[in-house]
Design an enzyme around this catalytic site. Structure first.
Site, PDB file in Angstrom:
ATOM      1  N   VAL A 182       0.804  -1.222   0.000  1.00 38.12           N
ATOM      2  CA  VAL A 182       0.000   0.000   0.000  1.00 38.12           C
ATOM      3  C   VAL A 182       0.840   1.277   0.000  1.00 38.12           C
ATOM      4  CG1 VAL A 182      -1.887  -1.155   1.216  1.00 38.12           C
ATOM      5  CG2 VAL A 182      -0.175   0.110   2.533  1.00 38.12           C
ATOM      6  N   LYS A 183       2.161   1.154  -0.016  1.00 32.59           N
ATOM      7  CA  LYS A 183       3.008   2.331   0.113  1.00 32.59           C
ATOM      8  C   LYS A 183       3.200   3.067  -1.218  1.00 32.59           C
ATOM      9  CE  LYS A 183       3.725   1.838   4.528  1.00 32.59           C
ATOM     10  NZ  LYS A 183       2.911   0.671   4.851  1.00 32.59           N
ATOM     11  N   ASN A 184       3.751   4.293  -1.129  1.00 33.39           N
ATOM     12  CA  ASN A 184       3.953   5.127  -2.324  1.00 33.39           C
ATOM     13  C   ASN A 184       4.771   4.404  -3.392  1.00 33.39           C
ATOM     14  OD1 ASN A 184       2.785   6.971  -0.588  1.00 33.39           O
ATOM     15  ND2 ASN A 184       4.130   8.649  -1.181  1.00 33.39           N
TER      16      ASN A 184
END
Length: 412
Positions: free
Chosen positions: A196-198
């Site tokens: 879910v990270k950038n």
């Protein structure tokens, strides 16, 4: 509409990079990991970077590297994901939780109160992508009365000569502090590449070193790469290059290396980060603020100030004057409208394990206050203009209705 909370960014560049790895027939740690480490040094300005299989394992390794053990204390914010505390516990040490400021980051004044002779490290958390107040924290760590309390018990602790500042930057890749990469504001910065990270590698993380000049970063990098591979002095890639099968075990290490098949995903994303992925997130965050600022129930998140700029990882919508129960009802209504939202985070003292080990939520009033009114909205490059507009309209109408205010009436 059906809007996900945070899907991974998978474009043709990512697919091509992964296929290239598969076609190379080399999928574990190798050239793709090396390339991602180089890209991370370029992005963050760090002196060395080591890719690992998760933020958590990277943090455990770095605390062990510093000699953290039973009897030691590590100061952390109560408002964070559980991994911030679990990495300390896995080293046998005690996580000392403190409260946060209104911007959701750890409160330097609370850090000061918690420091004692057992304190060996501080783990700050850049919540939602906003860097902590690193100037205040670094100034605190350099105060003579604070340095006098530090009792070194390992080679690395004696070399540093003070409390270690380790940044939990799981949310803040690309964030800025003082006009520079935020990674340069702490001794060690650890990023997450979770799905879910950038930037994602499906699962993974990266340790970035910015240690004082008395440390040899090339030597530290070499040690950490060996330690992250069970203490083995040759990785599989090196062993595969001809008659190079002999190896030795030098340390009681961990098995936390990142494989190339994962690094390939992040490698394709990081090359687009500055020009595409990060600006897209910023645009959505500013659009949210532009529309919500018309309503008095909206508490704007700290996105940019005189010294800091967020990485826009999460948009923490906070609604004034509501209870936790009311917040949950608003979430249910938004989900019913097809918008998946989240909450960042449930403060650790509210979780069963930490309650059972003696942490009390009443000791962290601001952490609870911020949690009870927070809703994390979708913010990612794939969101269309129509989807962002729908989220804005749905949030406004739902909150206004819940508060008993006409959906068309602002209260600013």
């Amino acid at each position: 509409m059906n809007i996900s909370f945070s899907p991974p960014f998978i474009d043709q560049n990512v697919i091509d990079e992964v296929v290239d790895t598969l076609e190379s027939r080399w999928i574990t740690s190798g050239p793709k990991v090396k390339a991602l480490e180089a890209e991370m040094m370029e992005l963050t300005g760090s002196k060395a970077s080591v890719c690992v299989n998760s933020w958590t394992s990277g943090a455990i390794m770095m605390l062990k590297w510093f000699g953290i053990k039973a009897g030691d204390e590590v100061i952390i914010p109560a408002y964070s994901y559980c991994a911030t505390a679990l990495c300390v516990l896995h080293c046998g040490a005690k996580p000392v939780m403190v409260d946060i400021s209104d911007d959701l980051t750890i409160d330097p004044a609370e850090i000061r109160k918690a420091i004692n002779h057992q304190t060996k490290a501080i783990i700050t958390v850049d919540i939602a992508g906003l860097p902590c107040d690193y100037q205040a924290i670094n100034t605190l760590l350099k105060q003579p009365e604070i340095q006098e309390q530090f009792i070194p018990a390992s080679e690395k602790q004696r070399a540093l000569g003070r409390i270690l500042l380790l940044a939990d930057a799981a949310h803040s890749i690309g964030a800025r502090y003082g006009g520079k990469s935020a990674a340069l504001a702490s001794d060690i910065t650890i990023y997450s590449f979770h799905a879910v990270k950038n930037i994602t590698t499906a699962e993974g993380g990266c340790i970035c070193l910015n240690l004082p000049e008395q440390f040899n970063h090339e030597a530290e990098y070499g040690f950490l790469k060996v330690f992250a591979l069970n203490g083995q002095n040759k990785d599989a890639y090196a062993k595969s290059r001809g008659a190079n099968w002999k190896y030795d075990i030098l340390y009681q290490g961990l098995k936390i290396n990142m494989p190339d098949i994962c690094a390939a995903i992040g490698l394709a994303q990081i090359r687009q980060y500055k020009d595409l992925l990060l600006p897209s997130r910023k645009h959505i965050a500013l659009k949210y603020c532009h529309h919500f600022n018309a309503y008095s129930w909206f508490t704007a998140p700290a996105l940019k100030d005189n010294s800091r700029e967020s990485s826009y990882h999460i948009f923490p919508l906070r609604i004034k004057g509501i209870s936790e129960e009311q917040r949950d009802q608003i979430i249910d209504q938004l989900v019913g409208l097809g918008i998946v939202v989240n909450v960042h985070f449930i403060p650790m003292p509210m979780l069963s394990y930490f309650k059972e080990t003696g942490y009390r939520m009443e000791d962290y009033p601001n952490s609870y206050k911020q949690y009870a009114c927070e809703i994390s909205l979708p913010i990612y490059p794939q969101l269309s203009i129509e989807e962002v507009d729908y989220i804005i309209e749905s949030v406004i109408s739902t909150v206004q209705l819940h508060l008993g205010i006409s959906p068309l009436k602002t209260t600013a």
